[in-house]
Design a protein around this motif. Structure first.
Motif, PDB file in Angstrom:
ATOM      1  N   MET A   1       0.844  -1.197   0.000  1.00  0.00           N
ATOM      2  CA  MET A   1       0.000   0.000   0.000  1.00  0.00           C
ATOM      3  C   MET A   1       0.872   1.237   0.000  1.00  0.00           C
ATOM      4  N   LEU A   2       0.518   2.193  -0.851  1.00  0.00           N
ATOM      5  CA  LEU A   2       1.154   3.494  -0.860  1.00  0.00           C
ATOM      6  C   LEU A   2       0.242   4.493  -0.158  1.00  0.00           C
ATOM      7  N   LEU A   3       0.750   5.097   0.917  1.00  0.00           N
ATOM      8  CA  LEU A   3      -0.015   6.109   1.637  1.00  0.00           C
ATOM      9  C   LEU A   3       0.182   7.440   0.918  1.00  0.00           C
ATOM     10  N   ALA A   4      -0.858   7.859   0.170  1.00  0.00           N
ATOM     11  CA  ALA A   4      -0.742   9.045  -0.686  1.00  0.00           C
ATOM     12  C   ALA A   4      -1.869  10.037  -0.449  1.00  0.00           C
ATOM     13  N   ALA A   5      -2.590   9.901   0.668  1.00  0.00           N
ATOM     14  CA  ALA A   5      -3.793  10.714   0.875  1.00  0.00           C
ATOM     15  C   ALA A   5      -3.532  12.013   1.628  1.00  0.00           C
ATOM     16  N   GLY A   6      -2.316  12.199   2.148  1.00  0.00           N
ATOM     17  CA  GLY A   6      -2.042  13.349   3.003  1.00  0.00           C
ATOM     18  C   GLY A   6      -2.188  14.687   2.306  1.00  0.00           C
ATOM     19  N   LEU A   7      -2.307  15.742   3.112  1.00  0.00           N
ATOM     20  CA  LEU A   7      -2.500  17.091   2.583  1.00  0.00           C
ATOM     21  C   LEU A   7      -1.224  17.703   2.026  1.00  0.00           C
ATOM     22  N   GLY A   8      -0.077  17.150   2.398  1.00  0.00           N
ATOM     23  CA  GLY A   8       1.180  17.674   1.871  1.00  0.00           C
ATOM     24  C   GLY A   8       1.469  19.098   2.296  1.00  0.00           C
ATOM     25  N   THR A   9       1.145  19.431   3.544  1.00  0.00           N
ATOM     26  CA  THR A   9       1.312  20.818   4.005  1.00  0.00           C
ATOM     27  C   THR A   9       2.759  21.278   3.965  1.00  0.00           C
ATOM     28  N   ARG A  10       3.702  20.359   4.122  1.00  0.00           N
ATOM     29  CA  ARG A  10       5.120  20.752   4.111  1.00  0.00           C
ATOM     30  C   ARG A  10       5.608  21.089   2.706  1.00  0.00           C
ATOM     31  N   LEU A  11       4.786  20.798   1.698  1.00  0.00           N
ATOM     32  CA  LEU A  11       5.166  21.081   0.309  1.00  0.00           C
ATOM     33  C   LEU A  11       4.393  22.261  -0.277  1.00  0.00           C
ATOM     34  N   ARG A  12       3.682  22.995   0.538  1.00  0.00           N
ATOM     35  CA  ARG A  12       3.014  24.194   0.050  1.00  0.00           C
ATOM     36  C   ARG A  12       4.052  25.230  -0.369  1.00  0.00           C
ATOM     37  N   PRO A  13       3.791  26.005  -1.429  1.00  0.00           N
ATOM     38  CA  PRO A  13       2.524  26.171  -2.152  1.00  0.00           C
ATOM     39  C   PRO A  13       2.289  25.157  -3.276  1.00  0.00           C
ATOM     40  N   LEU A  14       3.222  24.216  -3.523  1.00  0.00           N
ATOM     41  CA  LEU A  14       3.033  23.265  -4.609  1.00  0.00           C
ATOM     42  C   LEU A  14       1.751  22.464  -4.425  1.00  0.00           C
ATOM     43  N   THR A  15       1.471  22.096  -3.182  1.00  0.00           N
ATOM     44  CA  THR A  15       0.308  21.250  -2.927  1.00  0.00           C
ATOM     45  C   THR A  15      -0.986  22.048  -2.781  1.00  0.00           C
ATOM     46  N   ASP A  16      -0.930  23.343  -3.087  1.00  0.00           N
ATOM     47  CA  ASP A  16      -2.166  24.117  -3.163  1.00  0.00           C
ATOM     48  C   ASP A  16      -2.948  23.776  -4.427  1.00  0.00           C
ATOM     49  N   THR A  17      -2.261  23.151  -5.395  1.00  0.00           N
ATOM     50  CA  THR A  17      -2.910  22.833  -6.664  1.00  0.00           C
ATOM     51  C   THR A  17      -2.734  21.372  -7.078  1.00  0.00           C
ATOM     52  N   MET A  18      -2.030  20.591  -6.298  1.00  0.00           N
ATOM     53  CA  MET A  18      -1.804  19.183  -6.633  1.00  0.00           C
ATOM     54  C   MET A  18      -1.566  18.372  -5.365  1.00  0.00           C
ATOM     55  N   PRO A  19      -1.781  17.061  -5.427  1.00  0.00           N
ATOM     56  CA  PRO A  19      -1.454  16.226  -4.271  1.00  0.00           C
ATOM     57  C   PRO A  19       0.049  16.029  -4.172  1.00  0.00           C
ATOM     58  N   LYS A  20       0.550  15.755  -2.978  1.00  0.00           N
ATOM     59  CA  LYS A  20       1.994  15.583  -2.821  1.00  0.00           C
ATOM     60  C   LYS A  20       2.511  14.407  -3.640  1.00  0.00           C
ATOM     61  N   ALA A  21       1.667  13.410  -3.874  1.00  0.00           N
ATOM     62  CA  ALA A  21       2.086  12.245  -4.653  1.00  0.00           C
ATOM     63  C   ALA A  21       2.489  12.618  -6.071  1.00  0.00           C
ATOM     64  N   LEU A  22       1.985  13.746  -6.584  1.00  0.00           N
ATOM     65  CA  LEU A  22       2.280  14.158  -7.954  1.00  0.00           C
ATOM     66  C   LEU A  22       3.290  15.297  -8.034  1.00  0.00           C
ATOM     67  N   VAL A  23       3.856  15.680  -6.904  1.00  0.00           N
ATOM     68  CA  VAL A  23       4.926  16.690  -6.926  1.00  0.00           C
ATOM     69  C   VAL A  23       6.117  16.105  -7.675  1.00  0.00           C
ATOM     70  N   PRO A  24       6.611  16.809  -8.699  1.00  0.00           N
ATOM     71  CA  PRO A  24       7.685  16.234  -9.520  1.00  0.00           C
ATOM     72  C   PRO A  24       9.058  16.303  -8.866  1.00  0.00           C
ATOM     73  N   VAL A  25       9.803  15.233  -9.031  1.00  0.00           N
ATOM     74  CA  VAL A  25      11.207  15.157  -8.621  1.00  0.00           C
ATOM     75  C   VAL A  25      11.952  14.436  -9.738  1.00  0.00           C
ATOM     76  N   ALA A  26      13.018  15.036 -10.230  1.00  0.00           N
ATOM     77  CA  ALA A  26      13.812  14.432 -11.312  1.00  0.00           C
ATOM     78  C   ALA A  26      12.936  14.071 -12.515  1.00  0.00           C
ATOM     79  N   GLY A  27      11.980  14.945 -12.819  1.00  0.00           N
ATOM     80  CA  GLY A  27      11.188  14.784 -14.041  1.00  0.00           C
ATOM     81  C   GLY A  27       9.957  13.922 -13.923  1.00  0.00           C
TER      82      GLY A  27
END
Length: 268
Positions: A1-27
Motif C-alpha cells: 500500500m502506498l499512503l498518498a492521501a495526506g494534505l502535503g502541508t510541508r510542500l506548500r505552495p506546490l500542494t495548493d494545486t496538486m497532491p503531494k504524490a504528484l509533486v515532480p522530482v527528477a522529471g
C-alpha cells in the motif's frame, strides 16, 4: 500500500494545486518513483489511498495504464483517515494471506525489499516489521536492545514517553525529565515510513475511531504483539515531503537510479 492521501502541508505552495504524490522530482512525480521501485521488486498489486486532489492521482494512474500492474484506489476523498484509518479502510483490498507492505509516497530509499520479506518470514511469531535506522530525529521509536521488539516512543526534545516503556520507567529517575532512555533499557531508532505487517492485525483495529495514527496503534499493541525494528546495512533514506528538500531529493534519486537496487551506499 502506498499512503498518498495526506494534505502535503510541508510542500506548500506546490500542494495548493496538486497532491503531494504528484509533486515532480527528477522529471517524474513522487508516486512514479515509488511505483517503479515496487514494480521492479515484483509487486503485482498496489493499493493507493487518495484524498487531497485525489482525482488527479486517479487520472494520472489511468493515463499511465496503472503502469502495467493491478492498482486499486482506496478513496478517502470524503474524509481523510490518517495513516491507521487509511490502512484499515483499505484492508479488504489486500491479499489477507500475505504480509502487507506499506510505504509513504514521499519516502525515497534504497531498501532491499526482498531482504525485508525474507527477514519477516524467518522470524518467529512476528506481527510487524518497521524499517528503522540510526539517525537524528526528535521523535524516536524505542526497541529492546537484544530482540529489537518495539517498546515505545519518545520525544527526545521534551522527554515524553509513550507505550510500555513509559510504564516501565514510571517513577524512576530516568523518567523524570530525561531526554534519553538508558541504553540498557532501550535502543532509539528513527522510523522510515516503511513497514510490513501481518493481516492478523487488522481485526485489532476494529474499535478504533475513523481517524487514527498507525504509530498510535503500534504503541497500543506492542506490549502484547511482536513488532520489531528492521535495520538494513547501508540503508539510505530520504523524506522528500518537504519543500526545502526537493533539490536534494533529485540528487538522491539520480544517485539511487544510477546503481542496481542490490548495491547500497553508506548512509550520508
Amino acid at each position: 500500500m502506498l499512503l498518498a492521501a495526506g494534505l502535503g502541508t510541508r510542500l506548500r505552495p506546490l500542494t495548493d494545486t496538486m497532491p503531494k504524490a504528484l509533486v515532480p522530482v527528477a522529471g517524474h512525480p513522487l508516486l512514479y518513483h515509488v511505483l517503479q521501485r515496487l514494480k521492479a521488486a515484483g509487486f503485482q498489486r498496489v493499493v493507493v489511498n487518495v484524498h487531497h486532489f485525489g482525482e488527479q492521482i486517479i487520472d494520472y494512474l489511468a493515463a499511465n495504464n496503472n503502469f502495467g500492474i493491478d492498482i486499486r484506489v482506496s478513496d478517502e476523498r470524503g474524509l481523510l483517515l490518517d495513516t491507521g484509518g487509511g490502512i484499515r479502510k483499505a484492508a479488504p483490498l489486500f491479499d489477507t494471506g500475505s504480509p502487507v507492505f506499506i510505504h509513504n509516497v514521499d519516502i525515497l530509499s534504497n531498501l532491499d525489499i526482498s531482504a525485508l520479506y525474507a527477514a519477516f518470514e524467518r522470524a518467529d511469531n512476528i506481527d510487524g516489521a518497521l524499517v528503522v535506522s540510526e539517525r537524528h530525529s526528535p521523535r524516536q521509536l524505542q526497541f529492546a536492545p537484544d530482540t529489537r521488539q518495539l517498546l515505545g516512543w519518545q520525544n527526545t526534545q521534551t522527554g515524553e514517553l509513550r507505550g510500555p516503556i513509559a510504564e516501565q520507567l514510571r517513577g524512576t529517575p530516568e523518567q523524570q525529565g530525561a531526554t534519553v532512555v538508558p541504553s540498557e533499557v532501550a535502543v532509539p531508532l528513527a522510523f522510515a515510513g516503511i513497514h510490513l505487517i501481518s493481516p492478523q492485525l487488522f481485526p485489532l483495529m476494529a474499535d478504533y475511531p475513523n481517524k487514527f495514527s498507525i504509530i498510535t496503534f503500534y504503541l497500543n499493541i506492542c506490549g502484547t504483539r511482536n513488532l520489531i525494528g528492521y535495520e538494513q546495512p547501508h540503508f539510505r533514506f530520504m523524506d522528500a515531503g518537504k519543500l526545502d528538500t526537493l533539490a536534494e531529493a533529485e540528487a538522491f534519486l539520480t544517485a539511487l537510479n544510477g546503481q542496481p537496487p542490490h548495491i547500497q551506499d553508506e548512509e550520508c
